[in-house]
Each structure stands twice: as C-alpha cells, then as structure tokens.
Design a protein around this motif. Sequence first.
Motif, PDB file in Angstrom:
ATOM      1  N   ALA A  71       1.002  -1.059   0.008  1.00  0.00           N
ATOM      2  CA  ALA A  71      -0.240   0.144  -0.572  1.00  0.00           C
ATOM      3  C   ALA A  71       0.814   1.261  -0.535  1.00  0.00           C
ATOM      4  O   ALA A  71       0.524   2.000  -0.619  1.00  0.00           O
ATOM      5  CB  ALA A  71      -1.064   0.047   1.168  1.00  0.00           C
ATOM      6  N   GLU A  72       1.903   0.973   1.148  1.00  0.00           N
ATOM      7  CA  GLU A  72       2.922   2.353   0.621  1.00  0.00           C
ATOM      8  C   GLU A  72       3.564   2.780  -0.542  1.00  0.00           C
ATOM      9  O   GLU A  72       3.855   3.593  -1.190  1.00  0.00           O
ATOM     10  CB  GLU A  72       4.336   2.193   1.748  1.00  0.00           C
ATOM     11  CG  GLU A  72       3.794   1.644   2.992  1.00  0.00           C
ATOM     12  CD  GLU A  72       3.429   0.268   3.336  1.00  0.00           C
ATOM     13  OE1 GLU A  72       3.628  -0.951   2.373  1.00  0.00           O
ATOM     14  OE2 GLU A  72       2.548   0.381   4.411  1.00  0.00           O
ATOM     15  N   TRP A  73       3.856   1.854  -1.121  1.00  0.00           N
ATOM     16  CA  TRP A  73       4.377   1.481  -2.918  1.00  0.00           C
ATOM     17  C   TRP A  73       3.107   2.523  -3.644  1.00  0.00           C
ATOM     18  O   TRP A  73       3.462   3.755  -4.111  1.00  0.00           O
ATOM     19  CB  TRP A  73       5.143   0.981  -3.403  1.00  0.00           C
ATOM     20  CG  TRP A  73       6.337   0.821  -2.253  1.00  0.00           C
ATOM     21  CD1 TRP A  73       7.344  -0.375  -1.921  1.00  0.00           C
ATOM     22  CD2 TRP A  73       7.723   1.146  -2.872  1.00  0.00           C
ATOM     23  NE1 TRP A  73       8.105  -0.225  -1.558  1.00  0.00           N
ATOM     24  CE2 TRP A  73       8.808   0.828  -2.050  1.00  0.00           C
ATOM     25  CE3 TRP A  73       7.971   2.997  -3.541  1.00  0.00           C
ATOM     26  CZ2 TRP A  73       9.584   1.199  -1.964  1.00  0.00           C
ATOM     27  CZ3 TRP A  73       9.346   3.321  -3.665  1.00  0.00           C
ATOM     28  CH2 TRP A  73      10.155   2.092  -2.924  1.00  0.00           C
ATOM     29  N   GLU A  74       1.738   1.783  -3.433  1.00  0.00           N
ATOM     30  CA  GLU A  74       0.765   2.099  -4.315  1.00  0.00           C
ATOM     31  C   GLU A  74       0.019   3.726  -4.047  1.00  0.00           C
ATOM     32  O   GLU A  74       0.431   4.334  -5.257  1.00  0.00           O
ATOM     33  CB  GLU A  74      -0.279   0.929  -4.233  1.00  0.00           C
ATOM     34  CG  GLU A  74      -1.173   1.236  -5.079  1.00  0.00           C
ATOM     35  CD  GLU A  74      -1.922   0.679  -5.128  1.00  0.00           C
ATOM     36  OE1 GLU A  74      -3.395   0.795  -5.733  1.00  0.00           O
ATOM     37  OE2 GLU A  74      -2.741  -0.602  -4.387  1.00  0.00           O
ATOM     38  N   ALA A  75       0.687   4.586  -2.958  1.00  0.00           N
ATOM     39  CA  ALA A  75       0.240   5.417  -2.629  1.00  0.00           C
ATOM     40  C   ALA A  75       2.075   6.390  -3.404  1.00  0.00           C
ATOM     41  O   ALA A  75       1.143   7.930  -3.561  1.00  0.00           O
ATOM     42  CB  ALA A  75       0.168   5.910  -1.101  1.00  0.00           C
ATOM     43  N   TRP A  76       2.419   5.828  -3.488  1.00  0.00           N
ATOM     44  CA  TRP A  76       3.516   6.707  -4.093  1.00  0.00           C
ATOM     45  C   TRP A  76       3.776   6.614  -5.333  1.00  0.00           C
ATOM     46  O   TRP A  76       3.523   7.883  -5.894  1.00  0.00           O
ATOM     47  CB  TRP A  76       5.340   6.371  -3.161  1.00  0.00           C
ATOM     48  CG  TRP A  76       6.182   6.934  -3.838  1.00  0.00           C
ATOM     49  CD1 TRP A  76       6.605   8.478  -3.795  1.00  0.00           C
ATOM     50  CD2 TRP A  76       6.874   6.330  -5.192  1.00  0.00           C
ATOM     51  NE1 TRP A  76       7.897   8.024  -4.296  1.00  0.00           N
ATOM     52  CE2 TRP A  76       8.052   7.635  -5.318  1.00  0.00           C
ATOM     53  CE3 TRP A  76       7.207   5.506  -6.579  1.00  0.00           C
ATOM     54  CZ2 TRP A  76       8.671   7.704  -6.396  1.00  0.00           C
ATOM     55  CZ3 TRP A  76       7.604   5.839  -7.295  1.00  0.00           C
ATOM     56  CH2 TRP A  76       8.716   6.226  -7.147  1.00  0.00           C
ATOM     57  N   ARG A  78       0.921   7.142  -7.166  1.00  0.00           N
ATOM     58  CA  ARG A  78       0.007   7.661  -7.209  1.00  0.00           C
ATOM     59  C   ARG A  78       0.158   8.831  -7.568  1.00  0.00           C
ATOM     60  O   ARG A  78      -1.237   9.907  -7.107  1.00  0.00           O
ATOM     61  CB  ARG A  78      -1.566   6.957  -6.646  1.00  0.00           C
ATOM     62  CG  ARG A  78      -1.503   5.513  -7.755  1.00  0.00           C
ATOM     63  CD  ARG A  78      -3.015   5.116  -7.154  1.00  0.00           C
ATOM     64  NE  ARG A  78      -3.159   3.453  -7.535  1.00  0.00           N
ATOM     65  CZ  ARG A  78      -4.372   3.592  -8.630  1.00  0.00           C
ATOM     66  NH1 ARG A  78      -5.188   3.715  -9.189  1.00  0.00           N
ATOM     67  NH2 ARG A  78      -4.375   1.793  -8.691  1.00  0.00           N
ATOM     68  N   GLN A  79       1.372   9.516  -6.936  1.00  0.00           N
ATOM     69  CA  GLN A  79       2.190  10.797  -6.367  1.00  0.00           C
ATOM     70  C   GLN A  79       0.705  10.901  -5.264  1.00  0.00           C
ATOM     71  O   GLN A  79       0.599  12.194  -4.631  1.00  0.00           O
ATOM     72  CB  GLN A  79       1.038  11.706  -7.340  1.00  0.00           C
ATOM     73  CG  GLN A  79       1.709  11.446  -8.746  1.00  0.00           C
ATOM     74  CD  GLN A  79       2.854  11.345  -8.784  1.00  0.00           C
ATOM     75  OE1 GLN A  79       3.672  12.668  -7.820  1.00  0.00           O
ATOM     76  NE2 GLN A  79       4.087  11.412  -9.606  1.00  0.00           N
ATOM     77  N   ARG A  80       0.613  10.058  -4.277  1.00  0.00           N
ATOM     78  CA  ARG A  80      -0.291  10.443  -2.822  1.00  0.00           C
ATOM     79  C   ARG A  80       0.328  10.835  -1.642  1.00  0.00           C
ATOM     80  O   ARG A  80       0.828  10.970  -0.568  1.00  0.00           O
ATOM     81  CB  ARG A  80      -1.364   9.406  -2.716  1.00  0.00           C
ATOM     82  CG  ARG A  80      -2.641   9.155  -3.450  1.00  0.00           C
ATOM     83  CD  ARG A  80      -3.146   8.510  -2.585  1.00  0.00           C
ATOM     84  NE  ARG A  80      -4.652   7.939  -3.272  1.00  0.00           N
ATOM     85  CZ  ARG A  80      -3.985   6.626  -4.105  1.00  0.00           C
ATOM     86  NH1 ARG A  80      -4.356   5.816  -3.184  1.00  0.00           N
ATOM     87  NH2 ARG A  80      -5.297   5.848  -5.012  1.00  0.00           N
ATOM     88  N   ARG A  81       1.833  10.264  -2.196  1.00  0.00           N
ATOM     89  CA  ARG A  81       3.274  10.428  -1.310  1.00  0.00           C
ATOM     90  C   ARG A  81       3.895  10.968  -2.409  1.00  0.00           C
ATOM     91  O   ARG A  81       4.101  11.113  -3.050  1.00  0.00           O
ATOM     92  CB  ARG A  81       3.297   9.205  -0.768  1.00  0.00           C
ATOM     93  CG  ARG A  81       2.959   8.562   0.331  1.00  0.00           C
ATOM     94  CD  ARG A  81       3.466   7.345   0.586  1.00  0.00           C
ATOM     95  NE  ARG A  81       4.583   7.452   1.304  1.00  0.00           N
ATOM     96  CZ  ARG A  81       5.089   6.512   2.460  1.00  0.00           C
ATOM     97  NH1 ARG A  81       4.130   5.587   2.832  1.00  0.00           N
ATOM     98  NH2 ARG A  81       5.886   6.973   2.999  1.00  0.00           N
ATOM     99  N   ASN A  93       4.756  -3.178   7.850  1.00  0.00           N
ATOM    100  CA  ASN A  93       3.133  -3.283   7.347  1.00  0.00           C
ATOM    101  C   ASN A  93       2.734  -4.816   7.314  1.00  0.00           C
ATOM    102  O   ASN A  93       1.884  -4.829   6.921  1.00  0.00           O
ATOM    103  CB  ASN A  93       2.807  -2.184   6.555  1.00  0.00           C
ATOM    104  CG  ASN A  93       2.686  -0.510   7.761  1.00  0.00           C
ATOM    105  OD1 ASN A  93       2.371  -0.495   8.596  1.00  0.00           O
ATOM    106  ND2 ASN A  93       3.009   0.395   6.197  1.00  0.00           N
TER     107      ASN A  93
END
Length: 154
Positions: A71-76, A78-81, A93
């Motif tokens: 989830a952390e990499w997916e957020a990164w 998709r520009q959420r992080r 995690n």
Amino acid sequence: MARRERGLLRIIFKEFLRSLTPKIPKHTCVGEDYMGTKYYEVERIKTSIHHKPNRYFVPKEKNNFEQEIPAEWEAWLRQRRKVAPTENEVMENYEMIIMKRKNAAEIEATYAKETSIQVLNPDAKPVSQHSSLNYPVYDDYKEFGRNYKPKPKG
C-alpha cells in the motif's frame, strides 16, 4: 546596433538547435520492496507541461504486472506521497498484514466450530432460503406487491 542584432540572432539560433535535440529524462531507482519489485521515478523536464514526475515499477517477473503491491508503494506511485516509503515502514506494515491474516484465520476457525455446533442443535430452526439464489425469504415481504394494480391513465 548591428552587434545587438547578431546577439539576438545567436540566441534565436541556439534556442532553435536546443529545441531540436531530444530531451531524455533521467530514470532513478527509488527503492525495492520485499517481493523484488523495483520502483522508479522519471526526472521532470523543466519545459514539460507535467508538474509531477512520472513514477513506475518493474516487477521481478517481467510480465507479471498483476502482482500485489504494498500500500505504501502504491500511494507513492499514485502521487499520494511525496517521499518514497522506507524499508522499515514497509516491513512493519507487512508484519501487521501477516498478523491480521493469522488472526482472521483463527477467528474463522472458531466461527466454523460455533456454527457447526448450532447446526447440530435440534431446536434451531433453519432460515428458509430462496430456491435458486440462496437469498433469505422474509415473511413480511412474501405478499408484497401481489395486490398491485396500475393507476388508470387519465
């Protein structure tokens, strides 16, 4: 005056040549997860209309893009992080996910034991089911709509 024109023509000519040369962005490997997937960020070109850098990943198996991504990499991706996740964060995690799966399996096992006891109970009444779709049938709604008559057009 002629000197200034040459300077202007020189600037125009240099800009023209610069516009013809290809602008190849730099791809930087930002990190890797526990499954071996590598994550990259493409440096943003200053003249580009895109404000955010492009991000992508390369899975360990080159043609398997359907694998799970943390989830952390997916957020990164998709520009959420703004900042890529650290290895410690991803591993913490991941351990939490493993613990939740283990706890869910234990709860499922205890629930299965409880439901098997209830099925063996002779006083328990089975819930009536719809014949083909296994939907529950409620007594309140059995007669619903039987006496329906459309209103006359008028």
